[in-house]
Design a protein around this motif. Structure first.
Motif, mmCIF file in Angstrom:
data_model
loop_
_atom_site.group_PDB
_atom_site.id
_atom_site.type_symbol
_atom_site.label_atom_id
_atom_site.label_comp_id
_atom_site.label_asym_id
_atom_site.label_seq_id
_atom_site.Cartn_x
_atom_site.Cartn_y
_atom_site.Cartn_z
ATOM 1 N N UNK A 114 34.131 44.189 38.367
ATOM 2 C CA UNK A 114 35.287 43.501 37.792
ATOM 3 C C UNK A 114 36.439 43.424 38.795
ATOM 4 N N UNK A 115 36.603 44.487 39.580
ATOM 5 C CA UNK A 115 37.672 44.493 40.582
ATOM 6 C C UNK A 115 37.457 43.409 41.618
ATOM 7 N N UNK A 116 36.205 43.214 42.025
ATOM 8 C CA UNK A 116 35.895 42.148 42.977
ATOM 9 C C UNK A 116 36.139 40.788 42.333
ATOM 10 N N UNK A 117 35.684 40.618 41.090
ATOM 11 C CA UNK A 117 35.837 39.335 40.400
ATOM 12 C C UNK A 117 37.295 38.940 40.225
ATOM 13 N N UNK A 118 38.172 39.947 40.016
ATOM 14 C CA UNK A 118 39.591 39.678 39.777
ATOM 15 C C UNK A 118 40.429 39.685 41.044
ATOM 16 N N UNK A 119 39.772 39.855 42.193
ATOM 17 C CA UNK A 119 40.492 39.801 43.458
ATOM 18 C C UNK A 119 41.234 41.074 43.825
ATOM 19 N N UNK A 120 41.050 42.142 43.040
ATOM 20 C CA UNK A 120 41.695 43.418 43.377
ATOM 21 C C UNK A 120 40.902 44.114 44.480
ATOM 22 N N UNK A 121 39.595 43.976 44.431
ATOM 23 C CA UNK A 121 38.735 44.505 45.495
ATOM 24 C C UNK A 121 38.249 43.359 46.364
ATOM 25 N N UNK A 122 38.288 43.572 47.655
ATOM 26 C CA UNK A 122 37.749 42.587 48.598
ATOM 27 C C UNK A 122 36.230 42.602 48.579
ATOM 28 N N UNK A 123 35.669 43.792 48.383
ATOM 29 C CA UNK A 123 34.219 43.913 48.374
ATOM 30 C C UNK A 123 33.794 45.248 47.812
ATOM 31 N N UNK A 169 29.059 43.725 49.409
ATOM 32 C CA UNK A 169 29.094 42.485 48.641
ATOM 33 C C UNK A 169 30.529 42.052 48.392
ATOM 34 N N UNK A 170 30.793 40.765 48.519
ATOM 35 C CA UNK A 170 32.126 40.212 48.273
ATOM 36 C C UNK A 170 32.063 39.254 47.084
ATOM 37 N N UNK A 171 33.188 38.673 46.758
ATOM 38 C CA UNK A 171 33.243 37.766 45.614
ATOM 39 C C UNK A 171 32.251 36.620 45.771
ATOM 40 N N UNK A 172 31.995 36.244 47.001
ATOM 41 C CA UNK A 172 31.107 35.117 47.290
ATOM 42 C C UNK A 172 29.650 35.410 46.920
ATOM 43 N N UNK A 173 29.204 36.654 47.106
ATOM 44 C CA UNK A 173 27.771 36.927 46.942
ATOM 45 C C UNK A 173 27.439 38.134 46.061
ATOM 46 N N UNK A 174 28.439 38.770 45.461
ATOM 47 C CA UNK A 174 28.186 40.005 44.718
ATOM 48 C C UNK A 174 27.222 39.793 43.554
ATOM 49 N N UNK A 175 27.446 38.764 42.763
ATOM 50 C CA UNK A 175 26.576 38.527 41.599
ATOM 51 C C UNK A 175 25.135 38.292 42.015
ATOM 52 N N UNK A 176 24.959 37.560 43.101
ATOM 53 C CA UNK A 176 23.607 37.304 43.608
ATOM 54 C C UNK A 176 22.934 38.596 44.030
#
Length: 280
Positions: free
Chosen positions: A220-229, A266-273
């Motif tokens: 969730x932190x990654x999705x909301x931009x609080x975590x970079x990765x 993993x970053x916002x770009x590829x974390x879900x994958x």
């Protein structure tokens, strides 16, 4: 090897549940009678785990696998080996075979990811302690940062992997070093505390976090931009690897004493994958 027992530190925690399930599946494919034990609550109970290792030793299991949560596990695992049992440990020393991160290399992986961010990166670290693998991780981060042109470690705090200390220590880090714009940790336990500190200080968008794992709010932190990765490991692969390693060793095959875990950030770009592919 006819049997194996996994003393799971947190059977209900998603990451450890994945490891245990994949271990069981691989054991079944090899014809190994696999059992799992561990604390029944949601908190790691080292005393209970040690008792379960001792029981598995008394039961003459072919192999015992666990997470060595403290130095007290060392003599208990030694006793199992003296009884002719092959031992395997995850994320810590003490077993005939160890599967887990190379923490010095892991430190560099964190820095490589952070260095991709534009501009100067003033990094605050949250580590378990100044000993053992936590020290290796911190040293790896510091050494890798010195080799970059834009990453500098400006402060470090310690929590003993106690989630209750995370918020206070994150606040202490940010107070002592107001120039910090990145916080990183090798512990999933600190994620809620770091996120809370960033939010309460209105630093969302100014300070980012590099978390340990997608659980405990990391995703969730990654999705909301609080975590970079978020640092991810091949959890299912680790479960299969450790059961294969102890079985191979029991059969007299040559097995490395340490097998590096598969890791990535993993970053916002590829974390879900990545999560969909069994990383966690």
């Amino acid at each position: 090897m006819a049997s194996a027992e996994f003393v799971n530190p947190l059977p209900q925690y998603p990451a450890w549940r994945t490891i245990g399930d994949c271990m069981a599946s691989e054991a079944k494919s090899r014809g190994i009678d696999f059992t799992e034990s561990g604390p029944t609550g949601g908190t790691l109970d080292a005393t209970k785990m040690i008792q379960q290792i001792q029981q598995a030793t008394a039961d003459k299991k072919g192999a015992i696998i666990t997470f060595p949560a403290s130095d007290a596990f060392t003599p208990v695992l030694q006793n199992a080996r003296k009884a002719g049992i092959v031992t395997g440990t995850l994320y810590g020393d003490g077993g005939d075979v160890v599967v887990g991160p190379n923490y010095t290399k892991l430190g560099k992986m964190f820095v490589d990811a952070i260095a991709k961010r534009p501009g100067q990166q003033n990094l605050g670290l949250m580590a378990q302690s100044d000993t053992g693998q936590a020290k290796q991780w911190t040293a790896g981060v510091v050494a890798a940062a010195k080799a970059t042109s834009n990453v500098k470690v400006v402060g470090t705090v310690y929590t003993n992997d106690d989630a209750a200390k995370a918020l206070d220590q994150a606040n202490a880090l940010l107070t002592a070093h107001p120039d910090i714009n990145v916080i990183a940790s090798h512990m999933g336990s600190v994620t809620p505390g770091v996120v809370a500190a960033i939010k309460s200080r209105n630093l969302v968008g100014k300070v980012v976090f590099v978390a340990s794992g997608a659980d405990n709010g990391g995703k969730e932190a990654v999705a909301h931009g609080i975590a970079y990765g978020a640092w991810l490991q091949g959890l299912c692969d680790e479960g299969k690897t450790i059961i294969d390693a102890v079985a191979d060793k029991a059969e007299g095959k040559t097995v490395p004493a340490h097998i590096d875990a598969k890791e990535t950030i993993g970053t916002k770009k590829n974390l879900s994958t990545l999560l969909g592919q069994g990383w966690g």
